[in-house]
Design an enzyme around this catalytic site. Structure first.
Site, PDB file in Angstrom:
ATOM      1  N   HIS A 175       0.861  -1.255   0.050  1.00  8.63           N
ATOM      2  CA  HIS A 175       0.009  -0.047   0.062  1.00  8.63           C
ATOM      3  C   HIS A 175       0.917   1.395  -0.260  1.00  8.63           C
ATOM      4  O   HIS A 175       0.507   2.267  -0.792  1.00  8.63           O
ATOM      5  CB  HIS A 175      -0.894  -0.089   1.166  1.00  8.63           C
ATOM      6  CG  HIS A 175      -1.654   1.272   1.294  1.00  8.63           C
ATOM      7  ND1 HIS A 175      -3.115   1.302   1.226  1.00  8.63           N
ATOM      8  CD2 HIS A 175      -1.559   2.583   1.846  1.00  8.63           C
ATOM      9  CE1 HIS A 175      -3.797   2.652   1.285  1.00  8.63           C
ATOM     10  NE2 HIS A 175      -2.666   3.347   1.769  1.00  8.63           N
ATOM     11  N   GLU A 176       1.956   1.222   0.888  1.00 12.26           N
ATOM     12  CA  GLU A 176       2.776   2.530   0.945  1.00 12.26           C
ATOM     13  C   GLU A 176       3.487   2.811  -0.097  1.00 12.26           C
ATOM     14  O   GLU A 176       3.601   3.933  -0.855  1.00 12.26           O
ATOM     15  CB  GLU A 176       3.663   2.235   2.027  1.00 12.26           C
ATOM     16  CG  GLU A 176       2.951   2.306   3.623  1.00 12.26           C
ATOM     17  CD  GLU A 176       1.749   3.220   3.941  1.00 12.26           C
ATOM     18  OE1 GLU A 176       1.963   4.423   3.333  1.00 12.26           O
ATOM     19  OE2 GLU A 176       0.983   2.993   4.491  1.00 12.26           O
ATOM     20  N   HIS A 179       1.772   4.379  -3.016  1.00 10.82           N
ATOM     21  CA  HIS A 179       1.767   5.704  -2.966  1.00 10.82           C
ATOM     22  C   HIS A 179       2.597   6.563  -3.896  1.00 10.82           C
ATOM     23  O   HIS A 179       2.470   7.492  -4.457  1.00 10.82           O
ATOM     24  CB  HIS A 179       1.812   6.308  -1.438  1.00 10.82           C
ATOM     25  CG  HIS A 179       0.423   6.235  -0.928  1.00 10.82           C
ATOM     26  ND1 HIS A 179      -0.842   6.786  -1.208  1.00 10.82           N
ATOM     27  CD2 HIS A 179       0.031   5.703   0.489  1.00 10.82           C
ATOM     28  CE1 HIS A 179      -1.917   6.548  -0.477  1.00 10.82           C
ATOM     29  NE2 HIS A 179      -1.286   5.648   0.439  1.00 10.82           N
ATOM     30  N   GLU A 199      -6.039   6.723  -2.432  1.00 16.08           N
ATOM     31  CA  GLU A 199      -6.150   5.510  -1.668  1.00 16.08           C
ATOM     32  C   GLU A 199      -6.589   4.221  -2.255  1.00 16.08           C
ATOM     33  O   GLU A 199      -5.787   3.188  -1.729  1.00 16.08           O
ATOM     34  CB  GLU A 199      -6.875   6.056  -0.394  1.00 16.08           C
ATOM     35  CG  GLU A 199      -6.267   6.477   0.606  1.00 16.08           C
ATOM     36  CD  GLU A 199      -5.134   5.907   1.180  1.00 16.08           C
ATOM     37  OE1 GLU A 199      -5.257   4.365   1.416  1.00 16.08           O
ATOM     38  OE2 GLU A 199      -4.227   6.490   1.481  1.00 16.08           O
ATOM     39  N   HIS A 259      -9.102   7.661   2.994  1.00 15.59           N
ATOM     40  CA  HIS A 259      -9.378   6.305   3.090  1.00 15.59           C
ATOM     41  C   HIS A 259     -10.772   5.966   2.831  1.00 15.59           C
ATOM     42  O   HIS A 259     -11.007   4.787   2.243  1.00 15.59           O
ATOM     43  CB  HIS A 259      -8.737   5.797   4.358  1.00 15.59           C
ATOM     44  CG  HIS A 259      -7.494   5.897   4.741  1.00 15.59           C
ATOM     45  ND1 HIS A 259      -6.718   7.023   5.311  1.00 15.59           N
ATOM     46  CD2 HIS A 259      -6.299   5.169   4.364  1.00 15.59           C
ATOM     47  CE1 HIS A 259      -5.353   7.030   5.075  1.00 15.59           C
ATOM     48  NE2 HIS A 259      -5.063   5.604   4.467  1.00 15.59           N
TER      49      HIS A 259
HETATM   50  N1  ASN Z   1      -1.031   4.601   6.332  1.00 13.62           N
HETATM   51  C1  ASN Z   1      -1.674   5.534   5.875  1.00 13.62           C
HETATM   52  C2  ASN Z   1      -1.716   5.328   4.312  1.00 13.62           C
HETATM   53  O1  ASN Z   1      -0.866   5.222   3.775  1.00 13.62           O
HETATM   54  C3  ASN Z   1      -0.892   6.867   6.220  1.00 13.62           C
HETATM   55  C4  ASN Z   1      -1.957   7.879   5.756  1.00 13.62           C
HETATM   56  O2  ASN Z   1      -2.835   8.251   6.325  1.00 13.62           O
HETATM   57  N2  ASN Z   1      -1.568   8.632   4.733  1.00 13.62           N
HETATM   58  O3  ASN Z   1      -2.699   5.545   3.870  1.00 13.62           O
HETATM   59 ZN    ZN Z   2      -2.617   5.261   1.854  1.00 15.60          ZN
END
Ligand code: ASN
Ligand code: ZN
Length: 357
Positions: A175-176, A179, A199, A259
């Site tokens: 997931h990270e 991004h 997201e 999210h």
């Molecule tokens: N773990 C979270 C995410 O990557 C950190 C955030 O809230 N951006 O979505």
């Molecule tokens: Zn995220």
């Protein structure tokens, strides 16, 4: 992209039909375990190979085969450079969070899986496509129950979590890193509908990467974070199960945090890949609803993933909203499979099922 024409038989409620469709020349291969001379005892994924680099008297956690990706110990500080993990015998961690190397094992493994997945599925050379491996930092702060991609260093930071569940599972790592992929391609802004698509992209590619990994301990599923936050995992088949994410698009979506606003887009991906209704995959039960009560058949995860990736990297922009994502995925499906391909109609049907279009 070249097209090949193949004949497949589909069966729908006992009716066998043969149809002709174009399939992409490259299908997504399912994963082999990453290679590497080191051995890691992870918390979430069992015993895993690790790419390491020999140094005087031991090894450094630097992967020579994946752009030099490396893991640092943040020493539970919130600033400072941290220290690179090293080891004398090339066997790392002990599967519990008590051993400082264990979190690094999970992260180095998940980052390698993601590297291999991007290459195998998309021909992509690393998160940003520049062949540079990611620097990750574990043990950031105290009991930090999260992980963060940071654009300014193209690096990821992981906390220790709470209750012995370190937020370093395969899907969280994937997931990270996604991004980073998003910010180096579509650049989807992290608020409103584009924030939801940002997201959703991370959950979608993390899910596809988890299936690619084919790990026997952390099996592929359409759940995000289930090993670390079992009561708050995000679902792709039924986003509303988390109590905050809508299953379907509405005007209110733009006011939700990213999210939650990702709900309808990850739901679209699930419906496109797997279809609606009850289903069991790798021992996990799903039951995906549709806004229009339509019954959908999936086109398979590999094709759904190719469509999302192409839409993201070729057609989406920083301000793309849900209507724009629909257009982008229709274009991508048309380019990948041909204008009259059933995949294009399935994309439209899956968006309609989450109240877009
Ligand atoms: N773990 C979270 C995410 O990557 C950190 C955030 O809230 N951006 O979505
Ligand atoms: Zn995220």
């Amino acid at each position: 992209m070249t097209h090949r024409t193949g004949r497949i038989a589909t069966t729908l409620i006992g009716l066998a039909a043969t149809l002709t469709l174009a399939t992409p020349a490259t299908a997504t291969p399912t994963g082999a375990a990453p290679t590497g001379a080191g051995t890691g005892h992870s918390q979430h994924s069992g015993t895993v190979p690790l790419g390491t680099t020999p140094t005087t008297g031991g090894f450094r956690l630097v992967d020579p085969d994946r752009g030099g990706q490396r893991v640092l110990d943040g020493l539970n500080q919130t600033s400072g450079p941290g220290t690179l993990f090293t080891d004398t015998d090339n066997t790392w961690g002990n599967s519990t969070p008590a051993h400082r190397q264990t979190a690094a094992v999970d992260v180095h493994y998940g980052t390698a899986v993601t590297w291999d997945f991007y290459r195998a599925a998309f021909g992509r050379n690393g998160v940003r496509g520049d062949g540079v491996g990611t620097t990750s930092r574990v043990h950031h702060g105290t009991n930090l129950n999260n992980a963060y991609w940071n654009d300014s260093c193209a690096c990821v930071t992981y906390g220790d979590g709470t209750g012995g569940r370190t937020p370093t599972s395969l899907d969280i790592v994937g997931h990270e890193l996604a991004h980073g992929l998003t910010s180096s391609t579509a650049g989807l802004l992290y608020s409103g509908e584009s924030g939801g698509l940002n997201e959703a992209t991370s959950d979608i590619l993390a899910t596809a990467g988890e299936f690619f990994a084919d790990n026997k301990i952390d099996v592929g599923d359409y759940l995000l974070g289930e090993r670390v936050w079992p009561d708050q995992a995000r679902r792709l088949d039924r986003p509303s199960a988390d109590g905050v994410s809508p299953d379907h698009w509405s005007r209110d979506l733009a006011n939700l945090p990213p999210h939650a606003a990702s709900g309808p887009a990850r739901h679209f991906y699930y419906l496109l890949a797997e279809g609606s209704g009850p289903k069991v995959i790798n021992g996990v039960s799903y039951d995906s609803p549709t806004h229009d009560n339509s019954k959908l058949l999936g086109i398979g995860r590999d094709k759904a993933t190719q469509i999302w990736y192409r839409a993201l990297t070729v057609h989406m922009r920083p301000t793309t909203n849900y209507a724009g994502a629909r257009t982008a995925t229709l274009k991508a499906a048309t380019e990948l499979y041909g204008p009259t391909a059933p995949e294009v109609a399935r994309v439209a049907a899956a968006w309609k099922a989450v109240n877009v279009g």
